[in-house]
Design an enzyme around this catalytic site. Structure first.
Site, mmCIF file in Angstrom:
data_model
loop_
_atom_site.group_PDB
_atom_site.id
_atom_site.type_symbol
_atom_site.label_atom_id
_atom_site.label_comp_id
_atom_site.label_asym_id
_atom_site.label_seq_id
_atom_site.Cartn_x
_atom_site.Cartn_y
_atom_site.Cartn_z
ATOM 1 N N ALA A 1 0.856 -1.187 0.000
ATOM 2 C CA ALA A 1 0.000 0.000 0.000
ATOM 3 C C ALA A 1 0.886 1.229 0.000
ATOM 4 C CB ALA A 1 -0.916 0.016 1.228
ATOM 5 N N VAL B 1 0.570 3.787 1.801
ATOM 6 C CA VAL B 1 0.742 4.298 3.163
ATOM 7 C C VAL B 1 1.754 3.491 3.973
ATOM 8 C CG1 VAL B 1 -1.065 2.941 4.294
ATOM 9 C CG2 VAL B 1 -0.586 5.256 5.076
ATOM 10 N N TYR B 2 2.115 2.319 3.506
ATOM 11 C CA TYR B 2 3.086 1.508 4.238
ATOM 12 C C TYR B 2 4.461 2.190 4.183
ATOM 13 C CZ TYR B 2 -0.305 -2.378 4.114
ATOM 14 O OH TYR B 2 -1.425 -3.177 4.254
ATOM 15 N N SER B 3 4.856 2.740 5.326
ATOM 16 C CA SER B 3 6.141 3.451 5.441
ATOM 17 C C SER B 3 6.269 4.543 4.386
ATOM 18 C CB SER B 3 7.315 2.464 5.341
ATOM 19 O OG SER B 3 7.246 1.521 6.392
ATOM 20 N N ASN B 4 5.129 5.225 4.125
ATOM 21 C CA ASN B 4 5.111 6.361 3.187
ATOM 22 C C ASN B 4 5.729 6.016 1.834
ATOM 23 O OD1 ASN B 4 3.840 8.310 4.876
ATOM 24 N ND2 ASN B 4 5.749 8.525 6.016
#
Length: 344
Positions: A59, A61-64
């Protein structure tokens, strides 16, 4: 590896898929999931492909975005051997257009994800949450354009309620836009809420479940038992607070049942918990995560065998909780059961 059809589509996906949330970990949540760099990620991808695990989920959003970047580097030279799944909608920043599923956000976000992943298309693109501020028509018409442009092949959702899914499906049907075929959901022996509404919806409307956190946010790893302190080095304190609470006694009852079956089968607690999920209706793929090779190989041992009917029944009984209205008490009464029998 067993392959299953993803919902009402023609796409075949492995029964186990790999969650890349452990790649490039940073921040208060994802750093506790894992911090695999490109070299370690490449090794984990190697092991997955050798075992027939050909679907990798991530995704933005996973660790930006770092998870997508590391995954993209880890699969270089073998993109055609696997399927990529990613998600979008959760906030990436504080700006007014850095959250949600607007046309502006989705088009720019997909282009950015493609660049991070080093590919020209996303096999399964899912909305990470319902955006109540953007008209459903805008969302779905944008997804239609992304499919037509060849940037996205199949679409799905994650963390939607039943009515949000159904409204979207109705609008898609009306306009001839792509229907959601995947629903990425939290589901485990200590979190069976999926069964009450979303599972019957998936069976009726053709959405295949892609299960995340199948070990209950780390509670079903085999390290937590009645009367035993959480082991040193466990990350449960850091990760479990992000998920729904589980009463201690309920957890211990489930773990007791898992331990008993582990003694009978010679399988590990995680393998049994994963195998139970693979027997549930509508489940297309269970997403496993691993911080290292040892964890990954243990999780891969969840396939190639099947729990007995008696063992499944014992796990069902140990993990059962009272369902909310209108599912309880009416589902337990004969008249209601004749009209709408439970799926499991």
């Amino acid at each position: 590896m067993e392959y299953r059809t993803l919902g009402k589509s023609g796409l075949k996906v492995p029964a186990l898929s790999f969650g890349a949330g452990t790649f490039g970990g940073s921040g208060p949540l994802f750093s506790h999931w894992g911090t695999s760099d490109v070299a370690e990620a490449r090794r984990l991808v190697d092991i997955c492909l050798e075992a027939g695990v050909t679907l990798f989920d991530t995704a933005d959003v996973y660790s930006n975005g770092a998870s997508e970047e590391v995954l993209g580097e880890a699969i270089k030279g073998r993109r055609n051997e696997l399927l990529l799944s990613t998600k979008m909608s959760l906030p990436l920043g504080d700006g007014p257009n850095e959250a949600g599923s607007s046309r502006h956000r989705l088009i720019a976000g997909v282009d950015a994800a493609l660049k991070r992943l080093g590919t020209d298309h996303i096999d399964i693109f899912q909305l990470h949450a319902f955006d109540a501020f953007t008209p459903v028509e805008e969302v779905l018409s944008t997804l239609d354009q992304l499919v037509r442009d060849g940037k996205v092949r199949y679409v799905g959702v994650s963390n939607f309620s039943g009515w949000q899914v159904m409204k979207s499906l109705a609008v898609a049907e009306k306009h001839g836009w792509p229907r959601y075929v995947a629903n990425q959901v939290y589901y485990s022996l200590v979190g069976r809420d999926y069964e009450w509404d979303l599972m019957p919806l998936g069976a009726d409307q053709g959405l295949g479940a892609m299960v995340w956190s199948p070990l209950g946010w780390g509670r079903l790893t085999g390290k937590i038992r009645r009367g035993t302190p959480i082991p040193e080095g466990s990350r449960l304190h850091e990760t479990a607070s992000f998920g729904p609470p589980v009463p201690d006694e309920h957890l211990y009852t489930v773990v007791d049942a898992l331990d008993g079956i582990a003694e009978e089968t010679g399988k590990t607690v995680p393998q049994i918990a994963l195998n139970w999920l693979l027997q549930r209706p509508t489940v297309s793929s269970v997403i496993i995560g691993a911080r290292n090779e040892t964890q990954l190989r243990d999780n891969l041992g969840a396939v190639g065998w099947t729990l007995t009917g008696d063992q499944i029944a014992r796990l069902d009984a140990a993990s059962a909780v009272t369902a909310p209205y209108p599912h309880f008490p009416y589902r337990r009464q004969e008249g209601f059961a004749r009209l709408d029998p439970p799926m499991v």
